[in-house]
Write a protein that holds these residues in place. Structure first.
Motif, PDB file in Angstrom:
ATOM      1  N   PRO A  93     -19.978   1.875  -0.916  1.00 34.08           N
ATOM      2  CA  PRO A  93     -19.094   2.570   0.040  1.00 34.08           C
ATOM      3  C   PRO A  93     -19.585   2.357   1.472  1.00 34.08           C
ATOM      4  CG  PRO A  93     -19.720   4.022  -1.772  1.00 34.08           C
ATOM      5  CD  PRO A  93     -20.585   2.814  -1.882  1.00 34.08           C
TER       6      PRO A  93
ATOM      7  N   SER B  11     -16.886  -1.200  -0.976  1.00 34.68           N
ATOM      8  CA  SER B  11     -16.106  -0.647  -2.087  1.00 34.68           C
ATOM      9  C   SER B  11     -14.638  -0.513  -1.717  1.00 34.68           C
ATOM     10  CB  SER B  11     -16.671   0.713  -2.509  1.00 34.68           C
ATOM     11  OG  SER B  11     -16.555   1.647  -1.452  1.00 34.68           O
ATOM     12  N   ALA B  12     -13.795  -0.657  -2.722  1.00 34.68           N
ATOM     13  CA  ALA B  12     -12.349  -0.704  -2.503  1.00 34.68           C
ATOM     14  C   ALA B  12     -11.827   0.526  -1.779  1.00 34.68           C
ATOM     15  CB  ALA B  12     -11.629  -0.870  -3.843  1.00 34.68           C
ATOM     16  N   GLU B  13     -12.318   1.715  -2.164  1.00 37.71           N
ATOM     17  CA  GLU B  13     -11.754   2.943  -1.608  1.00 37.71           C
ATOM     18  C   GLU B  13     -12.118   3.154  -0.146  1.00 37.71           C
ATOM     19  OE1 GLU B  13     -15.801   4.110  -3.186  1.00 37.71           O
ATOM     20  OE2 GLU B  13     -14.149   2.815  -3.810  1.00 37.71           O
ATOM     21  N   THR B  14     -13.095   2.407   0.375  1.00 38.62           N
ATOM     22  CA  THR B  14     -13.469   2.553   1.786  1.00 38.62           C
ATOM     23  C   THR B  14     -12.968   1.402   2.645  1.00 38.62           C
ATOM     24  OG1 THR B  14     -15.647   1.504   1.485  1.00 38.62           O
ATOM     25  CG2 THR B  14     -15.517   3.886   1.161  1.00 38.62           C
TER      26      THR B  14
ATOM     27  N   TYR C 269      -8.446  -4.085   0.968  1.00 40.28           N
ATOM     28  CA  TYR C 269      -9.346  -4.556  -0.087  1.00 40.28           C
ATOM     29  C   TYR C 269      -8.881  -5.936  -0.545  1.00 40.28           C
ATOM     30  CZ  TYR C 269     -11.850  -4.585  -4.587  1.00 40.28           C
ATOM     31  OH  TYR C 269     -12.652  -4.920  -5.658  1.00 40.28           O
TER      32      TYR C 269
ATOM     33  N   ARG D  39      -4.983  17.981  -2.277  1.00 38.89           N
ATOM     34  CA  ARG D  39      -6.166  17.170  -2.545  1.00 38.89           C
ATOM     35  C   ARG D  39      -7.355  18.079  -2.869  1.00 38.89           C
ATOM     36  NH1 ARG D  39      -6.123  12.523   2.187  1.00 38.89           N
ATOM     37  NH2 ARG D  39      -4.110  11.605   1.652  1.00 38.89           N
TER      38      ARG D  39
ATOM     39  N   ARG E 280       0.829  -1.205   0.000  1.00 47.12           N
ATOM     40  CA  ARG E 280       0.000   0.000   0.000  1.00 47.12           C
ATOM     41  C   ARG E 280       0.863   1.254   0.000  1.00 47.12           C
ATOM     42  NH1 ARG E 280      -4.197   0.699   4.823  1.00 47.12           N
ATOM     43  NH2 ARG E 280      -2.251   1.065   5.933  1.00 47.12           N
TER      44      ARG E 280
ATOM     45  N   ARG F  89       1.157   4.276  -3.013  1.00 46.66           N
ATOM     46  CA  ARG F  89       0.646   5.597  -2.651  1.00 46.66           C
ATOM     47  C   ARG F  89       1.241   6.659  -3.577  1.00 46.66           C
ATOM     48  NH1 ARG F  89       1.740   6.188   3.211  1.00 46.66           N
ATOM     49  NH2 ARG F  89       0.024   4.698   3.380  1.00 46.66           N
TER      50      ARG F  89
ATOM     51  N   THR G 203     -14.158  -5.213   4.567  1.00 45.93           N
ATOM     52  CA  THR G 203     -12.703  -5.089   4.604  1.00 45.93           C
ATOM     53  C   THR G 203     -12.014  -6.291   5.247  1.00 45.93           C
ATOM     54  OG1 THR G 203     -10.895  -3.693   5.445  1.00 45.93           O
ATOM     55  CG2 THR G 203     -12.902  -3.756   6.751  1.00 45.93           C
TER      56      THR G 203
END
Length: 365
Positions: free
Chosen positions: A347, A323-326, A330, A147, A137, A141, A299
């Motif tokens: 999510p 969802s992957a982003e949360t 993953y 952002r 991870r 990154r 997760t």
């Protein structure tokens, strides 16, 4: 260019355990031990000098305990992962669950065996996949950049097809990052949630009881560590006890009153290196429910639950994956997604709302 090694700091008030952990870490590929500290304040001072990618943090320490130290770490070094080092007593379990809810990635238990080498191997087996995941991870990154303002969350998915039948039960599988994810999901479910929920959270004994108590205090539903022979009832969330499999069984009521579904607990061999195992629970659900099953995979590392979902699909199961982003990790949801078994990727902030709608409107063909 990121460093090929993961910089790790060990924080524990016991000199023997600092030594054991240091030796284990130095035996692992891709790890650079940057130091040790005997208590929280010293750890924070060391982080000021050389920030770590990973901190192994003892739960119970004098002056500044693990929970307080974790708070400082999360505020000042949010990109640093923290893995708690826990004893096996109820006090340690209680604090560890709080730490997981407050953002610790995972925890490891201090081995209790008398064989030093077996204890070291147990720690290696636990730390190796965690370190591999954190290193991957970190290397993925993107370089730091301003952002953009976050977009508002999307509306809940619209059912694309007419409802088909009634959902009778929900099964949830979750692992690394699970206590925090469950703390975001379960308390948002209403008191009139119309079906029971069965949860497998990968945890050892003692810790699942603390997790259930934490969730129960914050939830509208009753949350408990599951017990052998307990009737499965609406309005309850049953968490598989650590170190044991949970299954669904049928109990004949007698007197022509039909049968009732109950909890079964066993110590059969681990599956996917897990006990409790999501696959074990989901297979039993497929055997005891003819239809009307919703599965949720959240997760976690590994692929436990994927084959269980495949089995449930033969019963018309509707599957939601986080969802992957949360996800913190993953892994488990990705296995289901890549196998083409997920009906929807949701999510985490929207998962409770989607689940309520699903069980009230029925499954989707």
């Amino acid at each position: 260019m990121p460093s090929p090694d993961l910089n790790v700091l060990v924080v524990d008030d016991t000199i023997v355990y600092r030594k054991i952990l240091s030796e284990v870490l130095e035996s692992l590929e891709g790890v650079q031990l940057i130091g040790t500290a005997s208590q929280g304040r010293l750890a924070l001072a060391r982080m000021e000098q050389t920030p770590a990618d990973l901190v192994l943090l003892d739960v119970e320490m004098p002056e500044m305990d693990g929970l307080e130290t974790l708070g400082h770490l999360r505020r000042r070094w949010p990109d640093t992962d923290v893995v708690m080092i826990s004893g096996t007593n109820m006090s340690s379990a209680e604090i560890t669950v709080q730490a997981l809810e407050q953002g610790a990635l995972d925890f490891i238990r201090k081995p209790e065996g008398a064989d030093p080498e077996a204890s070291r191997q147990e720690l290696r087996d636990k730390l190796r996949p965690l370190i591999r995941h954190i290193g991957t991870r970190r290397n993925m990154r993107a370089p730091a950049a301003p952002r953009p303002a976050p977009l508002p969350p999307p509306p809940p998915p619209v059912l694309a097809k007419p409802p088909l039948g009634r959902i009778e039960v929900v099964g949830i599988g979750v692992s690394t990052g699970g206590p925090n994810a469950l703390a975001e999901l379960i308390p948002l479910l209403p008191a009139d949630f119309p079906v029971p929920i069965l949860v497998v959270q990968h945890m050892p004994p003692t810790f699942t009881a603390s997790l259930a108590e934490h969730l129960d205090r914050r939830s509208h539903l009753r949350v408990c560590e599951a017990q052998e022979g307990e009737p499965i009832q609406t309005g309850s969330v049953y968490i598989a006890p650590g170190g044991k499999h949970m299954v669904v069984r049928r109990h004949e009521m007698g007197g022509g009153n039909g049968c009732q579904r109950i909890i079964g607990i066993n110590e059969n061999p681990p599956e996917n290196s897990c006990r409790p195992s999501v696959d074990v629970l989901f297979r039993s659900m497929a055997a005891q429910y003819d239809k009307g099953i919703a599965a949720v995979i959240m997760t976690g590392m590994g692929n436990d639950g994927c084959e269980g979902v495949r089995t449930l699909k033969r019963r018309g199961c509707h599957c939601l994956t986080q969802s992957a982003e949360t996800c913190v990790v993953y892994g488990m949801p990705m296995a289901v997604d890549e196998a083409g078994l997920s009906d929807e990727q949701i999510p985490l902030p929207l998962l409770a709302q989607r689940l309520v709608r699903l069980v009230r409107e029925g499954g989707i063909p």
